[in-house]
Design a protein around this motif. Structure first.
Motif, PDB file in Angstrom:
ATOM      1  N   ILE A  85       4.043 -67.533  -4.587  1.00 29.48           N
ATOM      2  CA  ILE A  85       3.896 -66.338  -5.415  1.00 29.48           C
ATOM      3  C   ILE A  85       2.424 -65.986  -5.560  1.00 29.48           C
ATOM      4  O   ILE A  85       1.603 -66.827  -5.947  1.00 29.48           O
ATOM      5  CB  ILE A  85       4.524 -66.536  -6.808  1.00 29.48           C
ATOM      6  CG1 ILE A  85       6.018 -66.859  -6.681  1.00 29.48           C
ATOM      7  CG2 ILE A  85       4.322 -65.298  -7.665  1.00 29.48           C
ATOM      8  CD1 ILE A  85       6.705 -67.076  -8.016  1.00 29.48           C
ATOM      9  N   ILE A  86       2.092 -64.720  -5.263  1.00 27.16           N
ATOM     10  CA  ILE A  86       0.741 -64.191  -5.449  1.00 27.16           C
ATOM     11  C   ILE A  86       0.777 -63.281  -6.676  1.00 27.16           C
ATOM     12  O   ILE A  86       1.394 -62.212  -6.647  1.00 27.16           O
ATOM     13  CB  ILE A  86       0.283 -63.392  -4.215  1.00 27.16           C
ATOM     14  CG1 ILE A  86       0.419 -64.234  -2.947  1.00 27.16           C
ATOM     15  CG2 ILE A  86      -1.150 -62.896  -4.395  1.00 27.16           C
ATOM     16  CD1 ILE A  86       0.359 -63.413  -1.673  1.00 27.16           C
TER      17      ILE A  86
ATOM     18  N   VAL B 268       1.688 -71.146  -6.403  1.00 27.06           N
ATOM     19  CA  VAL B 268       1.410 -69.963  -7.227  1.00 27.06           C
ATOM     20  C   VAL B 268      -0.095 -69.731  -7.221  1.00 27.06           C
ATOM     21  O   VAL B 268      -0.880 -70.681  -7.363  1.00 27.06           O
ATOM     22  CB  VAL B 268       1.900 -70.150  -8.677  1.00 27.06           C
ATOM     23  CG1 VAL B 268       1.453 -68.984  -9.551  1.00 27.06           C
ATOM     24  CG2 VAL B 268       3.419 -70.295  -8.717  1.00 27.06           C
ATOM     25  N   HIS B 269      -0.491 -68.480  -7.057  1.00 28.31           N
ATOM     26  CA  HIS B 269      -1.911 -68.140  -7.022  1.00 28.31           C
ATOM     27  C   HIS B 269      -2.192 -66.983  -7.957  1.00 28.31           C
ATOM     28  O   HIS B 269      -1.506 -65.958  -7.931  1.00 28.31           O
ATOM     29  CB  HIS B 269      -2.330 -67.738  -5.606  1.00 28.31           C
ATOM     30  CG  HIS B 269      -3.744 -67.260  -5.499  1.00 28.31           C
ATOM     31  ND1 HIS B 269      -4.827 -68.092  -5.583  1.00 28.31           N
ATOM     32  CD2 HIS B 269      -4.246 -66.000  -5.310  1.00 28.31           C
ATOM     33  CE1 HIS B 269      -5.934 -67.380  -5.445  1.00 28.31           C
ATOM     34  NE2 HIS B 269      -5.613 -66.114  -5.290  1.00 28.31           N
ATOM     35  N   THR B 270      -3.187 -67.139  -8.819  1.00 30.87           N
ATOM     36  CA  THR B 270      -3.630 -66.050  -9.689  1.00 30.87           C
ATOM     37  C   THR B 270      -5.147 -66.002  -9.669  1.00 30.87           C
ATOM     38  O   THR B 270      -5.826 -67.038  -9.522  1.00 30.87           O
ATOM     39  CB  THR B 270      -3.158 -66.231 -11.143  1.00 30.87           C
ATOM     40  OG1 THR B 270      -3.968 -67.217 -11.780  1.00 30.87           O
ATOM     41  CG2 THR B 270      -1.700 -66.644 -11.217  1.00 30.87           C
ATOM     42  N   ALA B 271      -5.690 -64.799  -9.824  1.00 33.83           N
ATOM     43  CA  ALA B 271      -7.136 -64.669  -9.881  1.00 33.83           C
ATOM     44  C   ALA B 271      -7.689 -65.253 -11.177  1.00 33.83           C
ATOM     45  O   ALA B 271      -8.826 -65.731 -11.216  1.00 33.83           O
ATOM     46  CB  ALA B 271      -7.524 -63.198  -9.759  1.00 33.83           C
ATOM     47  N   ARG B 272      -6.879 -65.232 -12.230  1.00 33.05           N
ATOM     48  CA  ARG B 272      -7.363 -65.643 -13.551  1.00 33.05           C
ATOM     49  C   ARG B 272      -7.211 -67.139 -13.809  1.00 33.05           C
ATOM     50  O   ARG B 272      -8.123 -67.799 -14.317  1.00 33.05           O
ATOM     51  CB  ARG B 272      -6.613 -64.849 -14.621  1.00 33.05           C
ATOM     52  CG  ARG B 272      -7.031 -65.181 -16.038  1.00 33.05           C
ATOM     53  CD  ARG B 272      -6.259 -64.330 -17.038  1.00 33.05           C
ATOM     54  NE  ARG B 272      -6.604 -64.660 -18.408  1.00 33.05           N
ATOM     55  CZ  ARG B 272      -6.021 -64.112 -19.467  1.00 33.05           C
ATOM     56  NH1 ARG B 272      -5.077 -63.197 -19.304  1.00 33.05           N
ATOM     57  NH2 ARG B 272      -6.390 -64.465 -20.684  1.00 33.05           N
ATOM     58  N   HIS B 273      -6.038 -67.690 -13.455  1.00 34.19           N
ATOM     59  CA  HIS B 273      -5.742 -69.080 -13.838  1.00 34.19           C
ATOM     60  C   HIS B 273      -5.994 -70.084 -12.717  1.00 34.19           C
ATOM     61  O   HIS B 273      -6.115 -71.273 -12.991  1.00 34.19           O
ATOM     62  CB  HIS B 273      -4.294 -69.195 -14.300  1.00 34.19           C
ATOM     63  CG  HIS B 273      -3.976 -68.357 -15.492  1.00 34.19           C
ATOM     64  ND1 HIS B 273      -4.506 -68.598 -16.731  1.00 34.19           N
ATOM     65  CD2 HIS B 273      -3.200 -67.252 -15.628  1.00 34.19           C
ATOM     66  CE1 HIS B 273      -4.058 -67.693 -17.594  1.00 34.19           C
ATOM     67  NE2 HIS B 273      -3.269 -66.861 -16.943  1.00 34.19           N
ATOM     68  N   GLY B 274      -6.022 -69.645 -11.476  1.00 30.21           N
ATOM     69  CA  GLY B 274      -6.226 -70.557 -10.372  1.00 30.21           C
ATOM     70  C   GLY B 274      -5.002 -70.653  -9.483  1.00 30.21           C
ATOM     71  O   GLY B 274      -4.136 -69.763  -9.481  1.00 30.21           O
TER      72      GLY B 274
END
Length: 320
Positions: free
Chosen positions: A5-6, A33-39
């Motif tokens: 999940i992006i 899982v990838h998020t710009a905010r959490h890592g």
């Protein structure tokens, strides 16, 4: 099947909860899982709904390389001006041999035909049931249940925020107070101008027309006029005549092209397009063989959007 999940906001978490609920019958697992905010987070055995994030992968390409998934979900926020970076995320996943599902209407509104062709050449699937009416089957309805039917046009009420704002203004509240109500419900775009000026509806109309009418348009080509010039006083005048107002998206084939528009339309109160309240949505299709037919959803929320993703995931799995 393994899922990466992006973007992992409220929709992503609702989807993860749904997978846990249905795991015994549908053994999919989220492995990255990838998020710009959490890592970024990885686990080939399956991540929990609230994963322990580590440092963010420097690029989405590197994240997908590490994920070792079969399907990528693109769930980043809408960019109504270009559809990026979601389009690039999807292309990157396809280049890595992953099927792609998105709830982001931007890529379908700006690059539907190109992304479909890239997926076809790679022998992969590109799906997006959650983009236009939450999880209501629209694209799958046309794809699977209307063989031989040509879509000549459509009319839809897609934007929940403007419905809430117009309802508030009809009670005498200001536009800003209506926006505050929509924010309390958690349905307004981060910048409410996208809702008020009709960009959200234009993106949904372009996405829908691109897929079911092969329109090959962008949201900028939608003749768009939002609700920003309406006032409580003007709405009161309209209501006194027995009519109401809704932000309506329309498409029509004309002179070999597909024309699209978004308007705050004055409607009779018994018009089916005026019947939607709150987060409820409605779409009426105009067809050559089935006349007019429609779908609606009453007060959908995150669970329905998550189901749109889930239904695409199940459909892809069944086709392999």
């Amino acid at each position: 099947m393994r899922v990466a999940i992006i973007g992992y906001g409220n929709v992503g978490r609702a989807f993860a909860r749904l997978l846990e609920q249905k795991r015994s019958a549908y053994p999919f697992r989220i492995v990255a899982v990838h998020t710009a905010r959490h890592g970024s987070a990885y686990d080939l055995k399956g991540l929990p709904v609230e994963p322990a994030f580590g440092p963010a992968a420097p690029t989405v390409d590197e994240f997908l390389a590490n994920a070792r998934a079969e399907i990528a979900l693109e769930l980043t926020p809408l960019n109504p001006e270009s559809g990026e970076p979601a389009i690039t995320h999807i292309r990157t996943a396809l280049q890595r041999g992953m099927h792609v599902i998105t709830a982001n209407k931007g890529p379908v509104a700006f690059a539907s035909a190109a992304l479909h062709e890239e997926a076809r050449r790679a022998g992969l699937e590109f799906r997006y049931e959650a983009t236009t009416m939450d999880g209501t089957p629209v694209y799958n309805l046309v794809r699977n249940n209307l063989p031989g039917v040509k879509i000549e046009g459509f009319a839809g009420v897609f934007n929940s925020t403007t419905k809430v704002i117009l309802a508030a203004m009809s009670r005498g509240l200001t536009l800003d107070e209506g926006i505050a109500e929509a924010r309390t419900l958690g349905i307004a775009e981060a910048d409410p101008v996208f809702d008020i000026d009709g960009w959200d509806s234009a993106c949904k109309a372009a996405a829908l027309a691109n897929v079911i009418m092969d329109a090959r348009v962008t949201p900028q080509q939608v003749d768009r006029r939002g609700i920003g010039k309406l006032t409580p006083e003007k709405l009161a005048e309209i209501q006194a005549t027995g009519k109401t107002v809704a932000l309506v998206a329309r498409a029509k084939r004309a002179a070999g092209a597909v024309k699209l528009r978004v308007r705050a339309e004055v409607l009779d109160k018994d018009d089916i397009l005026a019947s939607m309240r709150g987060t409820s949505n409605l779409l009426v299709l105009e067809t050559d063989l089935m006349g007019k037919l429609g779908v609606f959803t009453l007060k959908p929320g995150l669970d329905q959007t998550a189901y749109g993703l889930f239904s695409d995931l199940v459909d892809i799995a069944r086709s392999l």
